[in-house]
Design a protein around this motif. Structure first.
Motif, PDB file in Angstrom:
ATOM      1  N   ASP A   4       0.825  -1.206   0.000  1.00 50.66           N
ATOM      2  CA  ASP A   4       0.000   0.000   0.000  1.00 50.66           C
ATOM      3  C   ASP A   4       0.864   1.264   0.000  1.00 50.66           C
ATOM      4  OD1 ASP A   4      -2.589  -1.179  -0.018  1.00 50.66           O
ATOM      5  OD2 ASP A   4      -2.408  -1.626   2.112  1.00 50.66           O
ATOM      6  N   VAL A   5       1.918   1.253   0.808  1.00 47.25           N
ATOM      7  CA  VAL A   5       2.814   2.415   0.879  1.00 47.25           C
ATOM      8  C   VAL A   5       3.505   2.631  -0.460  1.00 47.25           C
ATOM      9  CG1 VAL A   5       4.890   3.343   1.965  1.00 47.25           C
ATOM     10  CG2 VAL A   5       3.180   2.217   3.366  1.00 47.25           C
ATOM     11  N   GLU A   6       3.958   1.567  -1.090  1.00 47.64           N
ATOM     12  CA  GLU A   6       4.637   1.688  -2.385  1.00 47.64           C
ATOM     13  C   GLU A   6       3.693   2.193  -3.470  1.00 47.64           C
ATOM     14  OE1 GLU A   6       7.855   1.546  -2.940  1.00 47.64           O
ATOM     15  OE2 GLU A   6       8.085   1.171  -0.800  1.00 47.64           O
ATOM     16  N   ILE A   7       2.441   1.745  -3.451  1.00 46.28           N
ATOM     17  CA  ILE A   7       1.462   2.224  -4.436  1.00 46.28           C
ATOM     18  C   ILE A   7       1.242   3.717  -4.268  1.00 46.28           C
ATOM     19  CG2 ILE A   7      -0.978   2.141  -5.090  1.00 46.28           C
ATOM     20  CD1 ILE A   7      -0.885  -0.885  -4.486  1.00 46.28           C
ATOM     21  N   ILE A   8       0.999   4.142  -3.030  1.00 46.55           N
ATOM     22  CA  ILE A   8       0.737   5.559  -2.755  1.00 46.55           C
ATOM     23  C   ILE A   8       1.950   6.407  -3.111  1.00 46.55           C
ATOM     24  CG2 ILE A   8       0.244   7.237  -0.924  1.00 46.55           C
ATOM     25  CD1 ILE A   8      -1.341   4.935   0.465  1.00 46.55           C
ATOM     26  N   TYR A   9       3.129   5.984  -2.656  1.00 41.48           N
ATOM     27  CA  TYR A   9       4.348   6.756  -2.894  1.00 41.48           C
ATOM     28  C   TYR A   9       4.678   6.827  -4.386  1.00 41.48           C
ATOM     29  CZ  TYR A   9       9.077   8.488  -2.424  1.00 41.48           C
ATOM     30  OH  TYR A   9      10.215   9.245  -2.533  1.00 41.48           O
ATOM     31  N   GLY A  10       4.474   5.726  -5.094  1.00 38.43           N
ATOM     32  CA  GLY A  10       4.735   5.715  -6.535  1.00 38.43           C
ATOM     33  C   GLY A  10       3.839   6.688  -7.290  1.00 38.43           C
ATOM     34  N   ARG A  11       2.586   6.745  -6.899  1.00 34.47           N
ATOM     35  CA  ARG A  11       1.655   7.660  -7.556  1.00 34.47           C
ATOM     36  C   ARG A  11       1.944   9.114  -7.190  1.00 34.47           C
ATOM     37  NH1 ARG A  11      -3.707   3.814  -6.945  1.00 34.47           N
ATOM     38  NH2 ARG A  11      -2.973   2.272  -8.451  1.00 34.47           N
ATOM     39  N   ILE A  12       2.404   9.352  -5.954  1.00 35.60           N
ATOM     40  CA  ILE A  12       2.793  10.704  -5.555  1.00 35.60           C
ATOM     41  C   ILE A  12       3.956  11.183  -6.411  1.00 35.60           C
ATOM     42  CG2 ILE A  12       3.894  12.047  -3.713  1.00 35.60           C
ATOM     43  CD1 ILE A  12       2.201  10.439  -1.721  1.00 35.60           C
ATOM     44  N   ASN A  13       4.942  10.321  -6.620  1.00 36.95           N
ATOM     45  CA  ASN A  13       6.111  10.695  -7.422  1.00 36.95           C
ATOM     46  C   ASN A  13       5.733  11.062  -8.853  1.00 36.95           C
ATOM     47  OD1 ASN A  13       8.093  10.606  -5.510  1.00 36.95           O
ATOM     48  ND2 ASN A  13       8.586   8.468  -5.872  1.00 36.95           N
ATOM     49  N   LYS A  72       5.000   5.213   7.781  1.00 37.39           N
ATOM     50  CA  LYS A  72       5.899   4.819   6.684  1.00 37.39           C
ATOM     51  C   LYS A  72       5.900   5.877   5.581  1.00 37.39           C
ATOM     52  CE  LYS A  72       6.896   0.360   7.650  1.00 37.39           C
ATOM     53  NZ  LYS A  72       8.180  -0.234   7.710  1.00 37.39           N
ATOM     54  N   LEU A  73       4.726   6.422   5.281  1.00 35.54           N
ATOM     55  CA  LEU A  73       4.618   7.442   4.245  1.00 35.54           C
ATOM     56  C   LEU A  73       5.333   8.725   4.654  1.00 35.54           C
ATOM     57  CD1 LEU A  73       3.272   7.407   1.489  1.00 35.54           C
ATOM     58  CD2 LEU A  73       1.255   8.423   2.533  1.00 35.54           C
ATOM     59  N   SER A  74       5.258   9.069   5.936  1.00 36.72           N
ATOM     60  CA  SER A  74       5.937  10.268   6.442  1.00 36.72           C
ATOM     61  C   SER A  74       7.456  10.135   6.362  1.00 36.72           C
ATOM     62  CB  SER A  74       5.529  10.538   7.884  1.00 36.72           C
ATOM     63  OG  SER A  74       4.165  10.836   7.963  1.00 36.72           O
ATOM     64  N   GLU A  75       7.962   8.909   6.477  1.00 39.10           N
ATOM     65  CA  GLU A  75       9.399   8.680   6.337  1.00 39.10           C
ATOM     66  C   GLU A  75       9.855   8.905   4.904  1.00 39.10           C
ATOM     67  OE1 GLU A  75      10.170   4.719   7.652  1.00 39.10           O
ATOM     68  OE2 GLU A  75       9.599   5.152   9.733  1.00 39.10           O
ATOM     69  N   LYS A  76       8.983   8.615   3.927  1.00 42.29           N
ATOM     70  CA  LYS A  76       9.361   8.688   2.519  1.00 42.29           C
ATOM     71  C   LYS A  76       9.151  10.066   1.902  1.00 42.29           C
ATOM     72  CE  LYS A  76       8.835   3.968   0.982  1.00 42.29           C
ATOM     73  NZ  LYS A  76       9.698   3.840  -0.151  1.00 42.29           N
ATOM     74  N   THR A  77       8.209  10.846   2.431  1.00 45.69           N
ATOM     75  CA  THR A  77       7.897  12.137   1.816  1.00 45.69           C
ATOM     76  C   THR A  77       7.750  13.216   2.882  1.00 45.69           C
ATOM     77  OG1 THR A  77       6.387  13.297   0.346  1.00 45.69           O
ATOM     78  CG2 THR A  77       5.405  11.681   1.785  1.00 45.69           C
ATOM     79  N   ASN A  78       8.030  14.452   2.501  1.00 48.58           N
ATOM     80  CA  ASN A  78       7.885  15.583   3.412  1.00 48.58           C
ATOM     81  C   ASN A  78       6.594  16.359   3.175  1.00 48.58           C
ATOM     82  OD1 ASN A  78      10.265  15.173   4.804  1.00 48.58           O
ATOM     83  ND2 ASN A  78      11.466  16.337   3.325  1.00 48.58           N
TER      84      ASN A  78
END
Length: 106
Positions: A4-13, A72-78
């Protein structure tokens, strides 16, 4: 959870362009009727309308699971993370309030 974190982070990028005079943030909406949490990527250029793009839907309707995803999402993005529909709720682990006051959309 990591999926789930990878899906969200990938789409944010894909959506995060770092454009001049543009605000970006993530919005998490509680949907108690469908018992899901919905993630949106919001952006607003100065003087223009808000753009909101759906990122992902969590089918696991557990605040404990959501808290771990948010950590986890907060660790990957600001990016700022705003919450809608979480008034009077607390995180299970940290015991902090999720949303201090109701949003205009509620």
């Amino acid at each position: 959870m990591n999926r789930d974190v990878e899906i969200i982070y990938g789409r944010i990028n894909l959506l995060f362009k770092r454009a001049f005079q543009t605000k970006y943030w993530i919005q998490v909406a509680n949907d108690p009727y469908d018992q899901t949490y919905n993630f949106f990527f919001n952006s607003q250029k100065k003087g223009e309308r808000l753009k909101s793009v759906p990122l992902h839907k969590l089918d696991s309707y557990s605040l404990l699971y959501l808290e771990k995803i948010i950590d986890k999402l907060s660790e990957k993005t600001n990016l700022t993370i705003k919450f809608v529909g979480f008034a009077n709720l607390k995180w299970p682990i940290s015991q902090k309030k999720i949303q201090w006051r109701r949003d205009n959309l509620e």
